[in-house]
Enzyme design. Structure first.
Site, PDB file in Angstrom:
ATOM      1  CE  LYS A  58      -3.712  -2.530   2.355  1.00  0.00           C
ATOM      2  NZ  LYS A  58      -4.502  -2.831   3.327  1.00  0.00           N
ATOM      3  CG  ASP A  94      -9.014   0.003   5.105  1.00  0.00           C
ATOM      4  OD1 ASP A  94      -9.148  -0.461   4.062  1.00  0.00           O
ATOM      5  OD2 ASP A  94      -8.179  -0.282   6.057  1.00  0.00           O
ATOM      6  CD  GLN A 101      -3.394  -4.574   6.284  1.00  0.00           C
ATOM      7  OE1 GLN A 101      -3.519  -3.500   5.879  1.00  0.00           O
ATOM      8  NE2 GLN A 101      -3.749  -5.720   5.828  1.00  0.00           N
TER       9      GLN A 101
HETATM   10  N1  GUN Z   1      -7.100  -7.193   6.544  1.00  0.00           N
HETATM   11  C1  GUN Z   1      -7.469  -7.897   5.720  1.00  0.00           C
HETATM   12  N2  GUN Z   1      -7.994  -7.039   4.488  1.00  0.00           N
HETATM   13  C2  GUN Z   1      -7.747  -5.656   4.992  1.00  0.00           C
HETATM   14  C3  GUN Z   1      -8.277  -4.483   4.468  1.00  0.00           C
HETATM   15  O1  GUN Z   1      -8.699  -4.426   3.164  1.00  0.00           O
HETATM   16  N3  GUN Z   1      -7.905  -3.333   4.983  1.00  0.00           N
HETATM   17  C4  GUN Z   1      -7.323  -3.423   6.317  1.00  0.00           C
HETATM   18  N4  GUN Z   1      -7.008  -2.330   6.974  1.00  0.00           N
HETATM   19  N5  GUN Z   1      -6.784  -4.621   6.798  1.00  0.00           N
HETATM   20  C5  GUN Z   1      -7.404  -5.914   6.171  1.00  0.00           C
END
Ligand code: GUN
Length: 291
Positions: free
Chosen positions: A52, A119, A96
């Site tokens: 990311k 998110d 995350q």
């Molecule tokens: N863990 C698994 N998928 C995601 C996501 O799309 N965003 C975040 N922040 N954590 C995750």
């Protein structure tokens, strides 16, 4: 069998964003800034967050990675989120998941300002999405919709079976596919761990979204000829032939299911890159809305 190539579609979206960001910079406007919070040393999470941050660099966004030790207290994390909420330079905040057991995901997600919740996990954004209002849509479901759009897949009137009911993927996916949009307008069935005969439902599906996190779960006998298959699974399975010692495996048994599909997403290179493209789009949108 045709491939829904997430790498290509994601690159096209990121190329467009790169141009738009450069344009903003040339006009002296604010550049999007994403703050990512990572807790602990979960290998998969570290890889995703690094990807990311790399994507931010590539499209010309500013990014800040805040890496906390596994033992960080919930209060410390909430304080940091509060600081980011009030920092006018920060447009997007992501934490995350999963978080360590001593921290409640819900508390942390609810602490993020919904206007910076790129998110799309905050209840305000989930609620807006359910009502079809403008909202940040969580990155994986948003990415899947962008992928269907990129390949001009006609979903209208189709029967979509979503396998999995997680807050991150299955649930929002079922809502987006049934919404009065294009892509959308599907008749949706949600299957989960308590569904009596998943195979029976999958055999009726024109579109299957497999998001249950069980490698190779969807087998050839479970799908009809011409199905469109979206594989959200990315489980690390041991592979001694690889330097890393593992390979990524989807929820679909690609070798046997692939030939029956009209379209299918590969793993890796399908949904994964689209998640990142969607996150970049959400962050860009936040920046534009707030500036
Ligand atoms: N863990 C698994 N998928 C995601 C996501 O799309 N965003 C975040 N922040 N954590 C995750």
């Amino acid at each position: 069998m045709q491939i829904l190539d997430g790498k290509k579609a994601s690159q096209a979206i990121r190329d467009d964003l790169k141009i738009e960001v450069a344009q903003r910079a040339a006009e002296g406007k604010k550049i999007p800034h994403l703050a990512a919070i990572l807790v602990g040393t979960n290998g998969a999470s570290e890889t995703y967050v690094a990807a990311k941050v790399r994507a931010c660099e590539e499209v010309g966004f500013k990014s800040t990675l805040l890496h906390f030790e596994e033992s960080v207290s919930e209060t410390r994390l909430l304080d940091k989120i509060q600081e980011l909420n009030t920092d006018p330079d920060v447009d997007g905040i992501l934490v995350q998941l999963p978080l360590p057991k001593h921290i409640t995901d819900e508390q942390v997600i609810n602490a993020i300002d919904p206007e910076k919740d790129v998110d799309g996990f905050h209840p305000v954004n989930v609620g807006k999405m359910v009502q079809g209002l403008d909202a940040f849509i969580s990155a994986t479901p948003h990415g899947i919709m962008l992928l269907l759009k990129h390949y001009k897949i006609d979903t209208r009137g189709k029967h979509a079976v979503v396998v999995g009911r997680s807050n991150i993927v299955g649930r929002p996916m079922s809502i987006l596919l049934s919404s009065n949009n294009n892509p959308g307008n599907c008749t949706v069935t949600v299957c989960h761990s308590q569904t009596k005969d998943i195979k029976e439902y999958c055999l009726q599906a024109d579109i299957i979204v497999a998001a249950l996190g069980r490698p190779g779960f969807i087998t050839a006998d479970m799908v009809k000829e011409g199905v469109i298959l979206i594989d959200v699974g990315i489980t690390r399975v041991e592979d001694t032939g690889k330097k890393s010692g593992y390979k990524l495996k989807g929820d679909v048994d690609f070798e046997t299911v692939g030939p029956k599909c009209s379209w299918i997403t590969p793993v890796p290179g399908g949904v994964g890159p689209m998640t990142i493209a969607a996150l970049m789009k959400n962050t860009f949108r936040s920046c534009k809305l707030r500036n």
